[in-house]
Design a protein around this motif. Structure first.
Motif, short mmCIF file in Angstrom:
data_model
loop_
_atom_site.label_atom_id
_atom_site.label_comp_id
_atom_site.label_asym_id
_atom_site.label_seq_id
_atom_site.Cartn_x
_atom_site.Cartn_y
_atom_site.Cartn_z
N ILE A 155 24.85 -10.10 80.31
CA ILE A 155 25.86 -10.73 81.39
C ILE A 155 25.16 -10.44 82.91
N ASN A 156 24.86 -9.38 83.09
CA ASN A 156 24.25 -9.22 84.53
C ASN A 156 22.99 -10.15 84.77
N ILE A 157 21.93 -10.18 83.58
CA ILE A 157 21.14 -10.97 83.65
C ILE A 157 21.15 -12.26 83.80
N SER A 158 22.25 -12.92 83.08
CA SER A 158 22.70 -14.09 83.24
C SER A 158 23.24 -14.49 84.87
N ARG A 159 23.94 -13.60 85.21
CA ARG A 159 24.32 -13.72 86.67
C ARG A 159 23.12 -13.93 87.69
N ASN A 160 22.35 -12.75 87.36
CA ASN A 160 21.27 -12.86 88.20
C ASN A 160 20.03 -14.18 88.09
N LEU A 161 20.25 -14.42 86.99
CA LEU A 161 19.13 -15.77 86.72
C LEU A 161 20.21 -17.00 87.34
N GLN A 162 21.51 -17.16 87.13
CA GLN A 162 22.29 -17.98 87.95
C GLN A 162 21.97 -18.03 89.49
N ASP A 163 22.05 -16.95 89.90
CA ASP A 163 22.06 -16.86 91.40
C ASP A 163 20.55 -17.17 91.99
#
Length: 176
Positions: free
Chosen positions: A119-127
């Motif tokens: 989830i953190n990786i996905s959030r960072n990728l989205q950012d």
């Protein structure tokens, strides 16, 4: 070397173990084909002394069968031992299930940790994608400037070439 103490007692008890079938061994060497029952054969074995051929004297001990234990005691003993065995098997099975349960809990926790990480990786990728999208107009401008600089550079090379030709013509005209 002669056995003493506990060893002698153990060997004595082994030698007194009853035969499984009294007519299985015929010490006298005679067959009981006269129709005698097993009791007569047991008596003849017990009372017949064995005489070796070298002149020494050996006497046979009387074959005494120990009294059979009570069948109820044997059944009780068997059921107690089966109970202990089954309890051990069930305890081992319960321990295996507890181990599996603990392993499942740990695996579940690991998967939850991995879910949080993803989830953190996905959030960072989205950012990062959002930042790239916000920088895209500037990147497009940089690409346009680079194309213009390339075109200007080509024009400068052409101008340089033209100026060299003009210089060469001017020098040629001057010499004349």
């Amino acid at each position: 070397m002669a056995a003493t103490g506990d060893e002698a007692a153990a060997m004595d008890s082994i030698s007194r173990v009853p035969m499984s079938h009294p007519t299985a061994l015929n010490l006298a060497g005679a067959s009981s084909s006269t129709g005698e029952g097993s009791e007569g054969a047991g008596e003849s074995l017990a009372s017949a002394p064995k005489k070796p051929s070298d002149g020494g004297v050996e006497t046979a001990e009387e074959a005494v069968e120990p009294a059979e234990p009570d069948i109820n005691e044997l059944c009780t003993d068997m059921f107690e031992k089966m109970s202990v065995f089954l309890q051990g098997e069930l305890t081992a099975t319960c321990e295996d299930y507890r181990l599996l349960e603990n392993m499942n809990k740990l695996t579940s926790l690991k998967y939850m940790e991995m879910k949080d990480i993803s989830i953190n990786i996905s959030r960072n990728l989205q950012d990062l994608n959002n930042k790239y999208a916000s920088l895209q107009p500037y990147l497009d401008q940089i690409n346009q400037i680079e194309e213009q600089v390339s075109a200007l550079e080509q024009a400068a090379y052409k101008l340089d070439t033209y100026s060299k030709k003009l210089e060469a013509k001017f020098k040629k005209l001057e010499k004349r």
